[in-house]
Design an enzyme around this catalytic site. Sequence first.
Site, PDB file in Angstrom:
ATOM      1  N   ASP A 158       0.872  -1.195  -0.138  1.00 24.86           N
ATOM      2  CA  ASP A 158      -0.040  -0.027   0.229  1.00 24.86           C
ATOM      3  C   ASP A 158       0.966   1.282   0.054  1.00 24.86           C
ATOM      4  OD1 ASP A 158      -3.175   0.422   0.740  1.00 24.86           O
ATOM      5  OD2 ASP A 158      -1.905   2.295   1.221  1.00 24.86           O
TER       6      ASP A 158
ATOM      7  N   ARG B 178     -17.328  -9.674  -4.910  1.00 23.02           N
ATOM      8  CA  ARG B 178     -18.575  -9.772  -4.649  1.00 23.02           C
ATOM      9  C   ARG B 178     -19.175 -10.119  -3.403  1.00 23.02           C
ATOM     10  NH1 ARG B 178     -20.366 -14.570  -8.875  1.00 23.02           N
ATOM     11  NH2 ARG B 178     -21.889 -13.180  -9.432  1.00 23.02           N
ATOM     12  N   VAL B 179     -18.420  -9.526  -2.161  1.00 19.66           N
ATOM     13  CA  VAL B 179     -18.669  -9.650  -1.033  1.00 19.66           C
ATOM     14  C   VAL B 179     -19.606  -8.668  -0.222  1.00 19.66           C
ATOM     15  CG1 VAL B 179     -16.607 -11.202  -0.848  1.00 19.66           C
ATOM     16  CG2 VAL B 179     -16.457  -8.767  -0.440  1.00 19.66           C
TER      17      VAL B 179
ATOM     18  N   LYS C  56     -20.155  -7.788 -12.900  1.00 20.68           N
ATOM     19  CA  LYS C  56     -19.860  -7.003 -11.901  1.00 20.68           C
ATOM     20  C   LYS C  56     -20.513  -5.814 -11.728  1.00 20.68           C
ATOM     21  CE  LYS C  56     -17.983  -5.148  -7.897  1.00 20.68           C
ATOM     22  NZ  LYS C  56     -18.305  -5.515  -6.797  1.00 20.68           N
TER      23      LYS C  56
ATOM     24  N   ASN D 275     -24.525  -4.711  -9.207  1.00 23.90           N
ATOM     25  CA  ASN D 275     -24.889  -3.454  -8.527  1.00 23.90           C
ATOM     26  C   ASN D 275     -25.771  -2.620  -9.004  1.00 23.90           C
ATOM     27  OD1 ASN D 275     -23.224  -4.156  -6.179  1.00 23.90           O
ATOM     28  ND2 ASN D 275     -21.472  -3.639  -7.368  1.00 23.90           N
TER      29      ASN D 275
ATOM     30  N   ARG E  40     -43.224 -13.784  -8.146  1.00 21.95           N
ATOM     31  CA  ARG E  40     -42.287 -13.231  -9.162  1.00 21.95           C
ATOM     32  C   ARG E  40     -41.818 -11.698  -8.944  1.00 21.95           C
ATOM     33  NH1 ARG E  40     -45.229 -16.913 -11.435  1.00 21.95           N
ATOM     34  NH2 ARG E  40     -46.664 -15.502 -12.027  1.00 21.95           N
TER      35      ARG E  40
ATOM     36  N   CYS F 185     -19.969   0.748  -4.174  1.00 28.01           N
ATOM     37  CA  CYS F 185     -20.292  -0.040  -5.362  1.00 28.01           C
ATOM     38  C   CYS F 185     -21.693   0.423  -5.750  1.00 28.01           C
ATOM     39  CB  CYS F 185     -20.825  -1.629  -4.675  1.00 28.01           C
ATOM     40  SG  CYS F 185     -19.196  -2.304  -4.085  1.00 28.01           S
TER      41      CYS F 185
END
Length: 417
Positions: A30, A152-153, A204, A208, A244, A258
């Site tokens: 970093d 994808r967390v 991805k 979102n 549905r 996100c």
Amino acid sequence: MKINVIGLGYIGLPTAITFAHYGVEVVGVDISESVIDSLQRGQAPIEEPEIETYLAKALENQKFKAQLVPEKADAFIIAVPTPNKEDQYGSCDLMYLKAAMQAVLPYVEKGNTVIVESTIQPRTMEDMVAPFFEAEGFVIGQDLYLLHCPERVLPGKIFEELVRNNRIIGGMTAACIEQGKKIYQTFVQGEMLGTSTGIAELSKLMENTYRDVNIALANELVQIGDRLNIDALEVIRLANQHPRVNIHQPGPGVGGHCLAVDPYFVVAAAPEEAKLIQLGREINANMPEFIIKKIKEIVPDHKDGKIAILGLAYKGNIDDARESPAIDIVARLRQQSNYEVVTYDPYVPTSDVSQLEEALSGSDLAVILCDHDVFKEIPTESIEEMNQAVVFDTKNILTNISSFEQAYSLGKLPVTK
């Protein structure tokens, strides 16, 4: 196997120490000296359940070290921020990604793998990342494996979902996909979903974007119900009884790195086609102004009044306030009203006060803007300290709402004693 993880933020750090937990030698890199110093002392600079335990074990087993520069390794995972640009469409700013690529270049050798986990605009891998390495003489898919494998967390469940969720493995070639699967199978128990980089990028973003547009539908319904004097929450409850239909819950806006960011990357890539996505973003971005309008209807504006804002993070039980609508609401409220506005969030250190009682003391209105567990039941003794026991629950989480003299929920008709 040895891996460099570039960027030790909300995704990079958990990813790095998860690999370390499963026996991989990991170098965490970093540019922030304070982040590196903190990690070297065994202190995680972010809030996440179990992160201190994972970090301590990784350091104890000498499987993880944090430093300012990369090292030679088998794989390089880039997990740096990709914020919006301040341009017409809020396109993807690749400044940090480009800097990370430059940083790892001296250490990349033939046979290595480079994975971009950062969320990026469609065609970034094909149009920018691949040409960068090809210009250095690498043949993609033969002597350098190049992939986009987006995270994808869910914050608060990162370590659980890193392992259990299906993983998109977007490779520039079939050989790249296979190499990516070998790396992630170290800990991923979910299915490995091999695909192209372009499909991975857009998949991805659309995960979102789907949620952002659905929340926009719920927030628009709240405003329709407000105009028609109809309980929007009950409308959602009944509509969702259809097998549905799944309308999401409304809220004061959408935050985080996100949902509030990714749809703009799709818009920037195809502005003429992404009409619905743009409208959804506009609805959610304007929710703070609607919240302020409701606040002014609930409590007439006066100079000596006090409003207690409960929650600054964008979601419950985390410290992440990036793109949080609460921050926007506080700023606008201070600018547009005469009230003293006092903020309290037990997770966000920049809040004005450190105790709930101090925030509520002498207040005319409590506004819940985040669904922290601590706000689900406000202690009676704290309510009694308010000047007026009035609450506006924009997250619809309050369980003891009857303890207030007047109570309002976003989308629901007011409850008055």
